[in-house]
Write a protein that holds these residues in place. Sequence first.
Motif, PDB file in Angstrom:
ATOM      1  N   GLN A  80      37.291  64.842  39.324  1.00  0.00           N
ATOM      2  CA  GLN A  80      38.152  63.683  39.039  1.00  0.00           C
ATOM      3  C   GLN A  80      37.684  62.469  39.838  1.00  0.00           C
ATOM      4  O   GLN A  80      37.590  61.354  39.321  1.00  0.00           O
ATOM      5  CB  GLN A  80      39.616  63.988  39.424  1.00  0.00           C
ATOM      6  CG  GLN A  80      40.262  65.147  38.670  1.00  0.00           C
ATOM      7  CD  GLN A  80      40.682  64.786  37.252  1.00  0.00           C
ATOM      8  OE1 GLN A  80      40.862  63.617  36.926  1.00  0.00           O
ATOM      9  NE2 GLN A  80      40.823  65.794  36.405  1.00  0.00           N
ATOM     10  N   LEU A 116      40.388  74.559  42.773  1.00  0.00           N
ATOM     11  CA  LEU A 116      41.059  73.277  42.523  1.00  0.00           C
ATOM     12  C   LEU A 116      40.349  72.118  43.227  1.00  0.00           C
ATOM     13  O   LEU A 116      40.318  70.999  42.713  1.00  0.00           O
ATOM     14  CB  LEU A 116      42.522  73.361  42.986  1.00  0.00           C
ATOM     15  CG  LEU A 116      43.414  74.276  42.155  1.00  0.00           C
ATOM     16  CD1 LEU A 116      44.727  74.541  42.886  1.00  0.00           C
ATOM     17  CD2 LEU A 116      43.698  73.654  40.776  1.00  0.00           C
ATOM     18  N   LEU A 117      39.783  72.384  44.403  1.00  0.00           N
ATOM     19  CA  LEU A 117      39.028  71.334  45.101  1.00  0.00           C
ATOM     20  C   LEU A 117      37.824  70.901  44.262  1.00  0.00           C
ATOM     21  O   LEU A 117      37.524  69.704  44.167  1.00  0.00           O
ATOM     22  CB  LEU A 117      38.557  71.827  46.469  1.00  0.00           C
ATOM     23  CG  LEU A 117      39.472  71.541  47.661  1.00  0.00           C
ATOM     24  CD1 LEU A 117      38.933  72.213  48.921  1.00  0.00           C
ATOM     25  CD2 LEU A 117      39.611  70.026  47.902  1.00  0.00           C
ATOM     26  N   SER A 118      37.146  71.858  43.653  1.00  0.00           N
ATOM     27  CA  SER A 118      36.011  71.507  42.776  1.00  0.00           C
ATOM     28  C   SER A 118      36.473  70.647  41.611  1.00  0.00           C
ATOM     29  O   SER A 118      35.827  69.655  41.258  1.00  0.00           O
ATOM     30  CB  SER A 118      35.348  72.767  42.221  1.00  0.00           C
ATOM     31  OG  SER A 118      34.794  73.516  43.262  1.00  0.00           O
ATOM     32  N   GLU A 119      37.595  71.046  41.011  1.00  0.00           N
ATOM     33  CA  GLU A 119      38.131  70.240  39.899  1.00  0.00           C
ATOM     34  C   GLU A 119      38.464  68.824  40.379  1.00  0.00           C
ATOM     35  O   GLU A 119      38.253  67.847  39.659  1.00  0.00           O
ATOM     36  CB  GLU A 119      39.409  70.883  39.340  1.00  0.00           C
ATOM     37  CG  GLU A 119      39.188  72.155  38.551  1.00  0.00           C
ATOM     38  CD  GLU A 119      40.508  72.788  38.093  1.00  0.00           C
ATOM     39  OE1 GLU A 119      40.489  73.968  37.739  1.00  0.00           O
ATOM     40  OE2 GLU A 119      41.561  72.090  38.102  1.00  0.00           O
ATOM     41  N   HIS A 120      38.995  68.738  41.595  1.00  0.00           N
ATOM     42  CA  HIS A 120      39.376  67.423  42.101  1.00  0.00           C
ATOM     43  C   HIS A 120      38.150  66.544  42.362  1.00  0.00           C
ATOM     44  O   HIS A 120      38.173  65.340  42.101  1.00  0.00           O
ATOM     45  CB  HIS A 120      40.194  67.561  43.388  1.00  0.00           C
ATOM     46  CG  HIS A 120      40.816  66.276  43.813  1.00  0.00           C
ATOM     47  ND1 HIS A 120      41.841  65.678  43.106  1.00  0.00           N
ATOM     48  CD2 HIS A 120      40.555  65.439  44.841  1.00  0.00           C
ATOM     49  CE1 HIS A 120      42.173  64.550  43.691  1.00  0.00           C
ATOM     50  NE2 HIS A 120      41.417  64.370  44.750  1.00  0.00           N
ATOM     51  N   LEU A 121      37.085  67.156  42.862  1.00  0.00           N
ATOM     52  CA  LEU A 121      35.856  66.387  43.097  1.00  0.00           C
ATOM     53  C   LEU A 121      35.353  65.796  41.784  1.00  0.00           C
ATOM     54  O   LEU A 121      34.817  64.684  41.757  1.00  0.00           O
ATOM     55  CB  LEU A 121      34.785  67.276  43.746  1.00  0.00           C
ATOM     56  CG  LEU A 121      35.121  67.733  45.178  1.00  0.00           C
ATOM     57  CD1 LEU A 121      34.034  68.670  45.705  1.00  0.00           C
ATOM     58  CD2 LEU A 121      35.274  66.538  46.115  1.00  0.00           C
ATOM     59  N   LEU A 174      46.250  69.563  51.538  1.00  0.00           N
ATOM     60  CA  LEU A 174      44.850  69.359  51.947  1.00  0.00           C
ATOM     61  C   LEU A 174      44.452  67.887  51.814  1.00  0.00           C
ATOM     62  O   LEU A 174      43.795  67.319  52.687  1.00  0.00           O
ATOM     63  CB  LEU A 174      43.900  70.186  51.068  1.00  0.00           C
ATOM     64  CG  LEU A 174      43.672  71.648  51.397  1.00  0.00           C
ATOM     65  CD1 LEU A 174      42.542  72.194  50.528  1.00  0.00           C
ATOM     66  CD2 LEU A 174      43.324  71.843  52.877  1.00  0.00           C
ATOM     67  N   PHE A 175      44.846  67.251  50.699  1.00  0.00           N
ATOM     68  CA  PHE A 175      44.475  65.849  50.467  1.00  0.00           C
ATOM     69  C   PHE A 175      45.088  64.935  51.528  1.00  0.00           C
ATOM     70  O   PHE A 175      44.438  64.008  52.004  1.00  0.00           O
ATOM     71  CB  PHE A 175      44.944  65.374  49.089  1.00  0.00           C
ATOM     72  CG  PHE A 175      44.287  66.091  47.950  1.00  0.00           C
ATOM     73  CD1 PHE A 175      43.033  66.679  48.088  1.00  0.00           C
ATOM     74  CD2 PHE A 175      44.922  66.175  46.710  1.00  0.00           C
ATOM     75  CE1 PHE A 175      42.427  67.338  47.032  1.00  0.00           C
ATOM     76  CE2 PHE A 175      44.316  66.827  45.642  1.00  0.00           C
ATOM     77  CZ  PHE A 175      43.077  67.414  45.800  1.00  0.00           C
ATOM     78  N   LEU A 229      39.775  76.562  46.517  1.00  0.00           N
ATOM     79  CA  LEU A 229      38.376  76.138  46.351  1.00  0.00           C
ATOM     80  C   LEU A 229      38.107  75.753  44.895  1.00  0.00           C
ATOM     81  O   LEU A 229      37.400  74.785  44.625  1.00  0.00           O
ATOM     82  CB  LEU A 229      37.430  77.258  46.817  1.00  0.00           C
ATOM     83  CG  LEU A 229      37.307  77.362  48.348  1.00  0.00           C
ATOM     84  CD1 LEU A 229      36.581  78.649  48.753  1.00  0.00           C
ATOM     85  CD2 LEU A 229      36.577  76.139  48.932  1.00  0.00           C
ATOM     86  N   ARG A 265      42.756  80.651  49.639  1.00  0.00           N
ATOM     87  CA  ARG A 265      41.537  79.838  49.593  1.00  0.00           C
ATOM     88  C   ARG A 265      40.793  79.912  48.265  1.00  0.00           C
ATOM     89  O   ARG A 265      40.195  78.922  47.842  1.00  0.00           O
ATOM     90  CB  ARG A 265      40.606  80.172  50.761  1.00  0.00           C
ATOM     91  CG  ARG A 265      39.919  81.490  50.636  1.00  0.00           C
ATOM     92  CD  ARG A 265      39.146  81.822  51.899  1.00  0.00           C
ATOM     93  NE  ARG A 265      38.407  83.042  51.709  1.00  0.00           N
ATOM     94  CZ  ARG A 265      37.086  83.110  51.545  1.00  0.00           C
ATOM     95  NH1 ARG A 265      36.348  82.026  51.580  1.00  0.00           N
ATOM     96  NH2 ARG A 265      36.488  84.261  51.359  1.00  0.00           N
ATOM     97  N   LEU A 308      47.298  72.151  47.556  1.00  0.00           N
ATOM     98  CA  LEU A 308      46.256  71.146  47.317  1.00  0.00           C
ATOM     99  C   LEU A 308      46.652  69.761  47.848  1.00  0.00           C
ATOM    100  O   LEU A 308      45.892  69.154  48.608  1.00  0.00           O
ATOM    101  CB  LEU A 308      45.945  71.106  45.815  1.00  0.00           C
ATOM    102  CG  LEU A 308      44.737  70.286  45.384  1.00  0.00           C
ATOM    103  CD1 LEU A 308      43.439  70.867  45.952  1.00  0.00           C
ATOM    104  CD2 LEU A 308      44.646  70.238  43.855  1.00  0.00           C
ATOM    105  N   ALA A 346      48.254  74.675  43.265  1.00  0.00           N
ATOM    106  CA  ALA A 346      48.158  73.425  42.495  1.00  0.00           C
ATOM    107  C   ALA A 346      49.196  72.388  42.912  1.00  0.00           C
ATOM    108  O   ALA A 346      48.871  71.220  43.106  1.00  0.00           O
ATOM    109  CB  ALA A 346      48.286  73.725  40.999  1.00  0.00           C
TER     110      ALA A 346
END
Lengths: 288, 288
Positions: free
Chosen positions: B254, B247-252, B193-194, B245, B241, B190, B186
């Motif tokens: 947002q 957290l990436l879904s949560e970010h999408l 990656l951004f 993955l 991963r 993450l 978190a």
Amino acid sequence: MIKQLTLIGVGLIGGSFVLDLKQRGLVQTVVGVDVNAQNLRDALALGVIDRAESKISAQSVGDADLVLLATPVATLPEICRQLAQFLPSEVIISDVGSTKMSAMSAFMQFLPNHLAHCVAAHPIAGSDKSGAVSAHTGLFKQKKVILCPHNNQSSGSLKKMETLWQAVGAQVYELSAEEHDKVMAAVSHLPHLFAFAYVHQMLDNPQGAGYLQFAGSGFRDFTRIAASHPQMWTDITLENRDNLLKLLSEHLAQLAYLQTCLHNQDVEKLYRYFAEAKQVREIWGQSH
Amino acid sequence: MIKQLTLIGVGLIGGSFVLDLKQRGLVQTVVGVDVNAQNLRDALALGVIDRAESKISAQSVGDADLVLLATPVATLPEICRQLAQFLPSEVIISDVGSTKMSAMSAFMQFLPNHLAHCVAAHPIAGSDKSGAVSAHTGLFKQKKVILCPHNNQSSGSLKKMETLWQAVGAQVYELSAEEHDKVMAAVSHLPHLFAFAYVHQMLDNPQGAGYLQFAGSGFRDFTRIAASHPQMWTDITLENRDNLLKLLSEHLAQLAYLQTCLHNQDVEKLYRYFAEAKQVREIWGQSH
């Protein structure tokens, strides 16, 4: 030499610009106009402005050589509407906003008779700080300022603003307002959205507050811009929303690619992706 | 006092740790093991290590009191496999990697007889710098170090590592390996990656190179971590991963919310979103 500069919106950018001009003896009197009375008192006490006015009037702008608009970008239409009746004929009107299509549209709609002397400008020197108390000399040293000349532009007024920005140490570039907004969406407005979105994700996560106590220097730098002024960024992102929506879609494709790489545990593709990004960032860093 | 510390992987983290221990007289001899001969020569010349070895052997680890693994996280299984045959019985094995479930799994699979003395640790002091030449004293001052004790842990070995990290100025916390990996996904993995994804987006945009010449301080800070070591981050993101993955879904979600707000020109929702994020970031900044 400017006899009277009227600064509408006395904050970090406008305040720092007039402090630099004063220090170089390039302006005689700065009249500050602001809706925030405490901010005006601070600006007077700190010597940012010489006279405070609470509104746009014959008294505040009638004798100005230069009116500098340094308020949040969404306020420009209303400010230009109010200015129209009081402006002397040869006064230069310029701004410092982060979106330039919207500035041009306010100038064209509300100051059609002054359009030649309207100079859309954007000093790239923003920060998460705001208000007259944050103004300081030297802010623009080696910073870039983008001027956006238009078809009806007086070359004298354009040249005057170029000279002033260079005098305070800035590097002046020219782009069309449209091109400016595309560039800024990509290099500034988009990462602000990402930083806000990422911090908000931590807020929305039930464990987020616990996680944040272990955040380090990467988090610090990555999220610094998420402490930026919310009203200012609401205005900017809405004024530049078409460019931003396009870039957001492109970004979702990047994240989808990373999701696929992670899902497939594709070591080579991930490595190449990170290595390519690192190279771009390092080359940029060497010249900035 | 440690008579011999064998440092496997002589880089920023391991190198800085042993420099601090040496400065305090807490270690007598540091043996460095690295696959990069030039890096070993640098480390010897800079006094980071006292003796250089090119491989794991009776000579490099047979007399060690502490073996510190400071190589990219993906190399731990192979290193532990090689270590098993040469380790003295009471030696402490510890690491500094950014993912701890994978470290525990390497310890359990390849060092089952030494498990009590395996201490999974993560000093949160990474940077975009790497190699022995970047090692320096004071790196861990007031930095957090997370130790991840396990069911078979020797309390003496755990205490020893806690004491050493505190001696170099770090604040020591304990989390389970599972909780550690969630937290780090978190607050660190993450945003890496951004930052990579955003810089890569600029690379993929035909106008990107032109845009980047106008990037300012916001871009600089936001993308600093995109200059991080690509192999290290390939390893870390793959090891972690499942958390990423999620957290990436949560970010999408947002970003989808922001897309909707922009599309609908929803001033109030955007303002509230930015203001809430700003508040979280500011509160964090006050205590970090």
